[in-house]
Design a protein around this motif. Structure first.
Motif, PDB file in Angstrom:
ATOM      1  N   LEU A   1      91.002 -37.907  14.956  1.00 32.76           N
ATOM      2  CA  LEU A   1      90.544 -38.323  13.636  1.00 32.76           C
ATOM      3  C   LEU A   1      89.031 -38.170  13.507  1.00 32.76           C
ATOM      4  N   GLN A   2      88.292 -38.578  14.543  1.00 31.94           N
ATOM      5  CA  GLN A   2      86.837 -38.439  14.512  1.00 31.94           C
ATOM      6  C   GLN A   2      86.438 -36.963  14.472  1.00 31.94           C
ATOM      7  N   ALA A   3      87.151 -36.111  15.194  1.00 27.32           N
ATOM      8  CA  ALA A   3      86.846 -34.678  15.190  1.00 27.32           C
ATOM      9  C   ALA A   3      87.114 -34.073  13.819  1.00 27.32           C
ATOM     10  N   LEU A   4      88.192 -34.489  13.172  1.00 24.86           N
ATOM     11  CA  LEU A   4      88.485 -33.979  11.830  1.00 24.86           C
ATOM     12  C   LEU A   4      87.422 -34.416  10.826  1.00 24.86           C
ATOM     13  N   ALA A   5      86.977 -35.656  10.942  1.00 25.55           N
ATOM     14  CA  ALA A   5      85.919 -36.139  10.045  1.00 25.55           C
ATOM     15  C   ALA A   5      84.632 -35.358  10.277  1.00 25.55           C
ATOM     16  N   GLU A   6      84.346 -35.037  11.534  1.00 28.55           N
ATOM     17  CA  GLU A   6      83.135 -34.265  11.825  1.00 28.55           C
ATOM     18  C   GLU A   6      83.258 -32.838  11.291  1.00 28.55           C
ATOM     19  N   ARG A   7      84.447 -32.242  11.439  1.00 22.63           N
ATOM     20  CA  ARG A   7      84.661 -30.873  10.966  1.00 22.63           C
ATOM     21  C   ARG A   7      84.606 -30.758   9.449  1.00 22.63           C
ATOM     22  N   ALA A   8      84.870 -31.851   8.749  1.00 17.91           N
ATOM     23  CA  ALA A   8      84.876 -31.827   7.289  1.00 17.91           C
ATOM     24  C   ALA A   8      83.496 -31.499   6.727  1.00 17.91           C
ATOM     25  N   GLY A   9      82.455 -31.726   7.501  1.00 20.12           N
ATOM     26  CA  GLY A   9      81.105 -31.405   7.045  1.00 20.12           C
ATOM     27  C   GLY A   9      80.579 -32.447   6.071  1.00 20.12           C
ATOM     28  N   TRP A  10      79.712 -32.009   5.175  1.00 23.60           N
ATOM     29  CA  TRP A  10      79.104 -32.899   4.197  1.00 23.60           C
ATOM     30  C   TRP A  10      80.105 -33.152   3.081  1.00 23.60           C
ATOM     31  N   VAL A  11      80.407 -34.414   2.850  1.00 23.64           N
ATOM     32  CA  VAL A  11      81.374 -34.813   1.830  1.00 23.64           C
ATOM     33  C   VAL A  11      80.610 -35.451   0.673  1.00 23.64           C
ATOM     34  N   PRO A  12      80.845 -34.944  -0.559  1.00 22.69           N
ATOM     35  CA  PRO A  12      80.115 -35.537  -1.693  1.00 22.69           C
ATOM     36  C   PRO A  12      80.616 -36.932  -2.021  1.00 22.69           C
ATOM     37  N   ASP A  13      79.694 -37.765  -2.436  1.00 23.96           N
ATOM     38  CA  ASP A  13      79.997 -39.115  -2.887  1.00 23.96           C
ATOM     39  C   ASP A  13      80.302 -39.032  -4.383  1.00 23.96           C
TER      40      ASP A  13
END
Length: 169
Positions: free
Chosen positions: A82-94
């Motif tokens: 899960l942490q790796a997927l969140a890191e791979r997602a890159g910059w996520v807009p708010d």
């Protein structure tokens, strides 16, 4: 488990995410923590009553048998995935169009601010905040334009992680 595992201050982290408009991430965090707690109680690793992390910060780490140890290892693997997927997602807009979030061993924020020396913004442009305790990244000016700011923020995060010894994972 280590201090980076799901379950450490889940409610506080979820509320923090919701305050910043990331309600989906907060729901995901709560669901993963609940699933983890259910699996752990089924395995008998901890008592079912009470929070997974007591106030003293201690937890039961000795599983009763090899099946329980294997299940605990699978849970740790799922959290790492899960942490790796969140890191791979890159910059996520708010939901705020001028704010972006990034997971790299903690939440990083890149947001746009107009010049306001009273609030600490001496230039109009993009500012970088690091995770709590990162020290030097608490509203550091990065660039006036978004593209170069993203590139420079990635570079600064990588340098910070390498300096902290986390870059060699």
């Amino acid at each position: 488990m280590n201090d980076h595992s799901v379950g450490v201050e889940v409610d506080a982290t979820a509320k923090w995410l919701e305050e910043r408009g990331l309600s989906g991430a907060a729901r995901l965090l709560r669901r993963v923590a609940r699933q983890r707690d259910d699996a752990v109680s089924q395995l008998g690793l901890r008592p079912a009553a009470g929070p997974a992390y007591p106030a003293g910060g201690t937890e039961h780490t000795a599983p009763r048998d090899l099946d329980a140890a294997a299940e605990a290892a699978m849970l740790r693997t799922d959290v790492a995935r899960l942490q790796a997927l969140a890191e791979r997602a890159g910059w996520v807009p708010d939901r705020d169009a001028k704010r972006l979030w990034r997971w790299r061993d903690g939440w990083w924020e890149l947001s746009y601010h107009r010049r306001n020396p009273k609030d600490g913004y001496h230039d109009t442009g993009w500012y970088l905040w690091g995770p709590v305790g990162s020290g030097s990244y608490e509203g550091e000016y990065v660039d006036r334009r978004k593209g170069p700011a993203l590139d420079d923020a990635e570079r600064l995060i990588t340098l910070y992680r390498a300096a902290m010894g986390e870059g060699q994972r």
